[in-house]
Design an enzyme around this catalytic site. Sequence first.
Site, mmCIF file in Angstrom:
data_model
loop_
_atom_site.group_PDB
_atom_site.id
_atom_site.type_symbol
_atom_site.label_atom_id
_atom_site.label_comp_id
_atom_site.label_asym_id
_atom_site.label_seq_id
_atom_site.Cartn_x
_atom_site.Cartn_y
_atom_site.Cartn_z
ATOM 1 N N ASP A 32 0.833 -1.200 0.000
ATOM 2 C CA ASP A 32 0.000 0.000 0.000
ATOM 3 C C ASP A 32 0.876 1.261 0.000
ATOM 4 O OD1 ASP A 32 -2.217 -1.596 0.117
ATOM 5 O OD2 ASP A 32 -2.432 -1.424 2.300
HETATM 6 N N1 URA Z 1 -1.405 -5.818 3.860
HETATM 7 C C1 URA Z 1 -1.874 -4.556 3.836
HETATM 8 O O1 URA Z 1 -2.933 -4.274 4.384
HETATM 9 N N2 URA Z 1 -1.128 -3.622 3.225
HETATM 10 C C2 URA Z 1 0.046 -3.885 2.618
HETATM 11 O O2 URA Z 1 0.683 -2.969 2.086
HETATM 12 C C3 URA Z 1 0.522 -5.198 2.654
HETATM 13 C C4 URA Z 1 -0.229 -6.151 3.273
#
Ligand code: URA
Length: 230
Positions: free
Chosen positions: A102
Site C-alpha cells: 500500500d
Molecule cells: N497488507 C496490507 O494491508 N497492506 C500492505 O501494504 C501489505 C499487506
Amino acid sequence: MRLDRFLSNLPRFSRKDVRLALLAGRVRVDGIVTKDPLHEVRIFSQVMVDDDVLQIGKPARYFMLHKPPGCVSATHDPQHPTVLDLLDEPEKDDLHIAGRLDFNTSGLMLITNDGQWSRRLTQPTTKLPKVYYVETEQVIGEHYVEKFAEGFYFAFEDLTTLPARLILLGSHRARLSIVEGRYHQVKRMFGFFDNKVVALHRESMGPLSLDPELAPGQYRALRADEIELI
Ligand code: URA
C-alpha cells in the site's frame, strides 16, 4: 514457448528442418545442446542453431527495493511517485512488482522482469511466508493470536484466509507472517478487531529479507544465490 514451435515460427525453418536439426544436435539453448522439441524457450533463453544466434536472450533482472511510505506500487501514476521512479535502470517498462504494498506501507519490495519467478514468490499455493512488522492504534490482545491462526472470512473474495502467525511484541506492536497477499490483507485482518494499522513494514518474503544496508528509497540488484532461493 516450446522449442520446436519457436524454431518453426522462423521463416528459415520448415517443421521437417526443425526435427532434423534437433535430432542432429545442432540446436543449443543457453549453450547446451538440446534435442527435446518440448524444451521451454523463454525471452531470457539464448537459442542457437549451428553458429547462428536466433535469439540473443534478454537478461533476467531482479531488484530488492526498500520501499518508503508515500509512494505507489504501480508502474505509472498520474499523481504520486511510483516505486519504479526510484529505480535508475534501463527498460523499466519490462519490470513488474512481485507483491504490491500500500501507499503508506514500507519495506521489502521485489521487482523483476521474470514473470515465472515472481509468480513462485506470490502464489498462495507456494505458501512462502511474508513477514510484516505492524503497529496499531489500539492494544493488541492475546486473543488475536488464535484468530489469526484460525483465519478471517473475507466476504468480498468469499474466502477464509490461510493460517497466519502473529507474535506480540508490545501492547501496540506485533510481527505477522502470512502466506497470501490479498488486497489490504493485514489491515483487514486487524480491522476485524476494529484496530487500525498505523504503521506497516514488510521485513521479508520467503527466504529473502530486506537488506539492512538499504535506506528507504534505496535498492540493489539481487545476487545469483538470492535469485535461486525462489
Ligand atoms: N497488507 C496490507 O494491508 N497492506 C500492505 O501494504 C501489505 C499487506
